[in-house]
Structures are given as C-alpha cells and as structure tokens.
Design an enzyme around this catalytic site. Structure first.
Site, short mmCIF file in Angstrom:
data_model
loop_
_atom_site.label_atom_id
_atom_site.label_comp_id
_atom_site.label_asym_id
_atom_site.label_seq_id
_atom_site.Cartn_x
_atom_site.Cartn_y
_atom_site.Cartn_z
N LYS A 64 8.41 -3.42 15.82
CA LYS A 64 8.49 -1.91 14.85
C LYS A 64 10.05 -0.99 16.12
CE LYS A 64 7.22 -1.66 11.44
NZ LYS A 64 7.74 -1.82 10.01
N SER B 20 6.32 3.26 13.16
CA SER B 20 5.47 3.61 13.63
C SER B 20 4.91 3.90 14.77
CB SER B 20 4.05 2.14 13.28
OG SER B 20 3.27 1.92 14.59
N TYR C 279 0.39 -1.33 0.40
CA TYR C 279 -0.26 0.09 0.08
C TYR C 279 0.68 1.41 0.19
CZ TYR C 279 -3.07 3.75 2.32
OH TYR C 279 -3.78 4.43 2.23
N ASN D 278 -8.67 -1.86 10.24
CA ASN D 278 -8.19 -0.48 10.55
C ASN D 278 -9.70 -0.12 9.94
OD1 ASN D 278 -5.46 -1.15 9.73
ND2 ASN D 278 -5.50 -0.30 11.03
N LEU E 89 5.23 -10.10 -1.54
CA LEU E 89 4.12 -10.63 -2.53
C LEU E 89 3.21 -11.15 -1.19
CD1 LEU E 89 4.87 -11.41 -6.21
CD2 LEU E 89 4.06 -9.23 -5.88
N TYR F 252 3.43 -6.99 16.99
CA TYR F 252 3.76 -5.79 15.78
C TYR F 252 4.56 -4.41 16.33
CZ TYR F 252 3.02 -2.74 12.59
OH TYR F 252 3.19 -0.91 11.81
P1 NAD Z 1 1.45 -3.82 2.79
O1 NAD Z 1 1.36 -4.87 3.56
O2 NAD Z 1 0.61 -3.37 2.15
O3 NAD Z 1 3.18 -3.64 2.49
C1 NAD Z 1 4.04 -4.65 2.48
C2 NAD Z 1 4.94 -5.25 1.63
O4 NAD Z 1 5.41 -6.07 2.45
C3 NAD Z 1 3.71 -6.37 1.17
O5 NAD Z 1 4.06 -5.77 -0.55
C4 NAD Z 1 4.20 -7.50 2.17
O6 NAD Z 1 3.96 -8.13 0.33
C5 NAD Z 1 5.85 -7.16 1.82
N1 NAD Z 1 6.77 -8.05 2.58
C6 NAD Z 1 6.05 -8.18 4.00
N2 NAD Z 1 7.11 -9.66 4.53
C7 NAD Z 1 8.26 -9.58 2.91
C8 NAD Z 1 9.17 -10.18 2.90
N3 NAD Z 1 9.87 -10.77 4.63
N4 NAD Z 1 10.19 -10.33 1.68
C9 NAD Z 1 9.49 -9.16 0.95
N5 NAD Z 1 7.85 -8.73 1.17
C10 NAD Z 1 7.95 -8.77 2.14
O7 NAD Z 1 1.90 -2.63 4.54
P2 NAD Z 1 1.99 -1.40 4.14
O8 NAD Z 1 0.91 -0.77 4.80
O9 NAD Z 1 2.15 -0.13 2.98
O10 NAD Z 1 2.88 -0.50 5.34
C11 NAD Z 1 4.17 -0.38 4.58
C12 NAD Z 1 5.43 -0.35 6.26
O11 NAD Z 1 4.77 0.59 6.79
C13 NAD Z 1 5.66 -1.62 6.44
O12 NAD Z 1 6.45 -2.01 7.17
C14 NAD Z 1 4.26 -1.45 8.19
O13 NAD Z 1 4.37 -2.12 9.45
C15 NAD Z 1 4.25 0.29 8.26
N6 NAD Z 1 3.43 0.85 8.61
C16 NAD Z 1 1.88 0.80 7.98
C17 NAD Z 1 1.34 1.85 9.04
C18 NAD Z 1 0.18 1.04 7.65
O14 NAD Z 1 -0.84 2.16 8.82
N7 NAD Z 1 -0.73 1.06 7.07
C19 NAD Z 1 1.42 2.46 9.67
C20 NAD Z 1 2.71 2.53 10.29
C21 NAD Z 1 3.58 1.47 9.81
C1 UD1 Z 2 -4.16 0.25 14.72
C2 UD1 Z 2 -3.22 -0.45 15.32
C3 UD1 Z 2 -1.85 -0.23 15.36
C4 UD1 Z 2 -1.20 0.77 13.96
C5 UD1 Z 2 -2.20 0.59 13.14
C6 UD1 Z 2 -1.88 0.57 11.39
C7 UD1 Z 2 -3.64 -1.55 17.19
C8 UD1 Z 2 -4.21 -1.41 19.01
N1 UD1 Z 2 -3.32 -0.36 16.67
O1 UD1 Z 2 -3.66 1.48 14.79
O2 UD1 Z 2 -0.67 -0.54 16.10
O3 UD1 Z 2 -0.07 0.95 13.90
O4 UD1 Z 2 -3.97 0.40 13.29
O5 UD1 Z 2 -1.93 -0.56 10.95
O6 UD1 Z 2 -5.13 -2.29 16.60
N2 UD1 Z 2 -12.33 1.74 15.07
C9 UD1 Z 2 -13.31 1.47 14.74
N3 UD1 Z 2 -13.88 1.13 14.19
C10 UD1 Z 2 -13.36 -0.32 13.19
C11 UD1 Z 2 -11.83 -0.25 12.94
C12 UD1 Z 2 -11.30 0.88 13.83
O7 UD1 Z 2 -14.66 2.65 15.28
O8 UD1 Z 2 -14.15 -1.18 12.29
C13 UD1 Z 2 -11.39 2.84 15.60
C14 UD1 Z 2 -10.96 2.99 16.68
O9 UD1 Z 2 -10.89 1.84 17.78
C15 UD1 Z 2 -9.80 3.32 16.47
C16 UD1 Z 2 -9.86 4.00 15.06
O10 UD1 Z 2 -11.14 3.84 14.89
O11 UD1 Z 2 -10.29 4.42 17.48
C17 UD1 Z 2 -9.23 3.94 14.21
O12 UD1 Z 2 -8.34 2.28 14.47
P1 UD1 Z 2 -7.53 1.77 13.29
O13 UD1 Z 2 -7.87 2.10 12.09
O14 UD1 Z 2 -7.35 0.29 13.63
O15 UD1 Z 2 -5.75 2.52 13.92
P2 UD1 Z 2 -5.36 2.56 15.39
O16 UD1 Z 2 -6.05 1.74 16.51
O17 UD1 Z 2 -5.32 3.70 15.16
#
Ligand code: NAD
Ligand code: UD1
Length: 338
Positions: free
Chosen positions: A153, A124, A11, A199, A33, A149
């Site tokens: 990080k 994160s 993403y 999420n 993938l 998770y």
């Molecule tokens: P995502 O799952 O869409 O992308 C991660 C990609 O990494 C995927 O395409 C997956 O196939 C690949 N991958 C996982 N393990 C692998 C491995 N061992 N070798 C090669 N490829 C591998 O997730 P995203 O939302 O794009 O997140 C990207 C990064 O940002 C992640 O490290 C995630 O933890 C971090 N992050 C995401 C969020 C969020 O809310 N999306 C928030 C904070 C941090």
């Molecule tokens: C969550 C993770 C966090 C991670 C982040 C991004 C938890 C406790 N935290 O954060 O570690 O880095 O996602 O992947 O899981 N909500 C609803 N209904 C839903 C989904 C969410 O009410 O179906 C609310 C939650 O209670 C929260 C807000 O929406 O108040 C955001 O939730 P979410 O998108 O899951 O993100 P975080 O909880 O902030």
C-alpha cells in the site's frame, strides 16, 4: 462518462458500486474474481435494479485491461483490486508485490495513455506503521509497515505521488481506510471471507451464527480502556459514501490529495463484542488469548481533513454496523455460496 471500478465485486467495491448506481453513475467493473463471486452482480441488481457492465479481467495484465479502455469511455477510476490478507502476504510477499503494485503500474500506464485524469485509490491505515500517537493525521509519518501487505500500500502511494508529479493534469485521491465493518441494510451484500476469518467482525458473526465455537480475544494487557485492542471501526456504507465524496473532490482538480476515512472514535474488542450482543441479541462466547504479533494498542483516525475538504463524515455508529453485519451473516450463513 463511465467510472471504472477495479475489484468492484469485492466487499468494499460492491457497496461502493451500489452507491454509484443509486446516484446515477455509469459503472464498469473489472475483477478477476480471485476473492469474490459473480453472484454479487445479481445481488447488486436486486438492490438497485441495475447491472453494471462487468469484465473478468486481471488488472496485472495490460493485454486484458487495454480493450476495456478502448471500448469504454472512462473518465474516473476507483482502484480497489488487490490482495489484502496480512498473514498470506507474510507467506507470499512476491505475490503481493506483483499483484498489488504490479496491477497499479499497469493501471497508471493505461490511464496516462488514454488520458484518464481522475483516480481514487484504496489505501490503508496500515501505512502509518506503529502509531506514535493517536488520532492519526494524514501528514503523520508513514513507513515501518509490519507486513508485506502494508508495504504494498505504501509502495503504491509513492508510485501515485511520482505519477502526479509527472502528470500535471492528474487528480488522485488516496483514501486511507481504518477498519471497515457492517454490510448493506438489505442483507444482500456483505463481507464474505474465505476460510477462517482473520478480522474481528467476521469472526464475531461466525461465532454468532454457530460456525465457530468462540472468539479468541488477542490480548487483554494493552494500554487501553479494558486492556483489549482499540480500533476505528467504520461502517462500509460510510466508506462507500467517502468514495463518492472523493469523486466530487477530484472534479475540482485538486491534484493529489490524501484523506483518512474513519469515524475518529476508538472501540475496544470487548466494546465491539458488547455492541454486537446488544444489536443481535446473541451472546458471544470468548476466550482471552495471547497477543497477536504485529498488533498495536490503539489506532484511530483524525477525520477533520475529510470533513473540512470533502464535506464527508461518517453517519453510522458501531451498533448500526453490528446490526447490519449480523443481518448479512444470518441471511447468508455461507456467504455468497448457496
Ligand atoms: P476484497 O478482497 O473483498 O476485494 C478486492 C477485489 O479485488 C476482489 O473482488 C478480488 O477478486 C479483486 N482482485 C484482486 N486482485 C486482482 C487483480 N489482480 N485483478 C483484478 N481483480 C483483482 O477486499 P476489500 O475488503 O473490498 O478491499 C478493497 C481494497 O481496499 C483492497 O485494495 C484492500 O487492500 C483495501 N483495504 C481494505 C481494508 C479492509 O479491511 N477490508 C482496509 C484497508 C484497505
Ligand atoms: C488488520 C491488519 C491490517 C489490515 C486490516 C484490515 C494486522 C496486524 N493488521 O488490522 O493491516 O489493514 O486488518 O484488513 O493483521 N482481534 C481479536 N480476535 C480476532 C481478530 C481480531 O481479538 O479473532 C482483535 C485484534 O487483536 C485487534 C482488533 O481485534 O485488536 C481488530 O483486528 P482486525 O479486525 O484483524 O484489524 P486490525 O488488526 O486493526
């Protein structure tokens, strides 16, 4: 002069790759993938007219990654690859440790050997644990992660700090993302969660498109403006842009630096629902449910350091992000699956 992007078909990775290609960078993606689809590469081509070089590689395995370092002239790395499901990490903590921390160790080993100095890492806001105050600043205490998770990080952040101490020529940007939402304005790439979304935003868009009946709002008795949880939702295009700002920063050879990437503004669940309804014209049915375990009242970033030191700040607002998330979901009701 190539940028290696691990997890580049995911993403946030795919949106960052689009920005990199648009700015003329030469991009090499490695991804196994496990949570993304090859179709992403076609979409990237449709947007940019360019196809990044792609290798199906698992970053955990040195023997798979080494040939890429031998073949490509890598100068910088953006390390997105990782597993990110909080619930799954509670069930399979060893897998999260092995995949996220293990792959980072392999990457650092090859960086050192091939003398690649610059690394941007996807951390994160979860590393702050339960915030004692908001907005969160980069030098606030970290730890007390509420799930495995989040702990991976934090462990990787420590690994990077140790690496930077041992390698004086290393430049590392740890970027602590808040809550990424939104999608590219073309509607061609976006977030494609497998199964029931955890999420908030993907859940809302799936209700809007008719895949889910209603949204569960997890708790309305928090100490917030309307009782529902407050988070810092940042448009994924702003986040992508933050990585380009970080690459420019690393070119100044700053050593190890840490930045929050957020907007600095908190939005409640019900405020996000209202913004989505306004942007999409679709009513979102919701039901108030119990609190979700591990959730906190409020979480948003202090973003002054990123502005001061990288000249980066978010440009898009919540309605922009809702409009773009909706366009992606409406055009791709089943994500990348045709
Ligand atoms: P995502 O799952 O869409 O992308 C991660 C990609 O990494 C995927 O395409 C997956 O196939 C690949 N991958 C996982 N393990 C692998 C491995 N061992 N070798 C090669 N490829 C591998 O997730 P995203 O939302 O794009 O997140 C990207 C990064 O940002 C992640 O490290 C995630 O933890 C971090 N992050 C995401 C969020 C969020 O809310 N999306 C928030 C904070 C941090
Ligand atoms: C969550 C993770 C966090 C991670 C982040 C991004 C938890 C406790 N935290 O954060 O570690 O880095 O996602 O992947 O899981 N909500 C609803 N209904 C839903 C989904 C969410 O009410 O179906 C609310 C939650 O209670 C929260 C807000 O929406 O108040 C955001 O939730 P979410 O998108 O899951 O993100 P975080 O909880 O902030």
């Amino acid at each position: 002069m190539s940028i290696l992007v691990t997890g580049g078909t995911g993403y946030i990775g795919s949106h960052t790759v689009v920005e990199l290609l648009n700015k003329g960078y030469d991009v090499v993606i490695v991804d196994n993938l496990c949570n993304s689809k090859l179709e992403v590469l076609n979409r990237i081509f449709k947007i940019t007219g360019k196809t990044p070089r792609f290798y199906k590689v698992d970053v955990r395995y040195e023997e798979e990654l080494r040939p890429i370092f031998e073949k490509e002239k890598i100068t910088d790395i953006i390390h997105f690859a990782g597993l990110k499901s909080v619930g799954e990490s509670v069930k399979f903590p060893e897998l999260y440790e092995e995949n996220n921390v293990g792959s980072s160790k392999v990457l650092l080993k090859l960086m050192s050997e091939f003398k690649v100095h610059n690394l941007v890492f996807s951390s994160s806001a979860t590393v702050y644990g339960v915030p004692k105050h908001v907005p969160l600043m980069e030098d606030d205490p970290v730890g007390g992660c509420t799930n495995p998770y989040g702990q991976t990080k934090l462990d990787i952040e420590y690994l990077l700090k140790d690496y930077a101490k041992e390698h004086k020529d290393a430049n590392i940007a740890i970027l602590r993302y808040f809550n990424p939402i939104g999608a590219h304005q073309s509607g061609l790439i976006g977030e494609d969660p497998q199964g029931i979304p955890n999420n908030l935003m993907p859940y809302i868009t799936q209700v809007a498109v008719g895949k889910r009946e209603f949204l569960n709002v997890w708790g309305n008795d928090y100490h917030t403006i309307d009782g529902t949880g407050v988070r810092d939702y940042i448009h994924v295009l702003d986040l992508a842009d933050g990585h380009l700002a970080a690459l420019r920063k690393l070119a100044e050879k700053p050593g190890l630096v840490i930045y929050n990437l957020g907007t600095g503004r908190g939005t409640s669940v019900l405020e996000l629902v209202a913004a989505f309804e306004k942007a999409s014209g679709v009513k979102i049915k919701y039901v108030i449910g119990p609190r979700r375990s591990g959730d906190v009242d409020e979480n948003y970033a202090d973003v002054t350091k990123a502005k001061r030191e990288m000249n980066w700040e978010s440009k898009y607002n919540i309605e922009d992000a809702c409009r773009d998330s909706w366009r992606w979901q409406k055009n791709n009701p089943n994500g990348y699956d045709e």
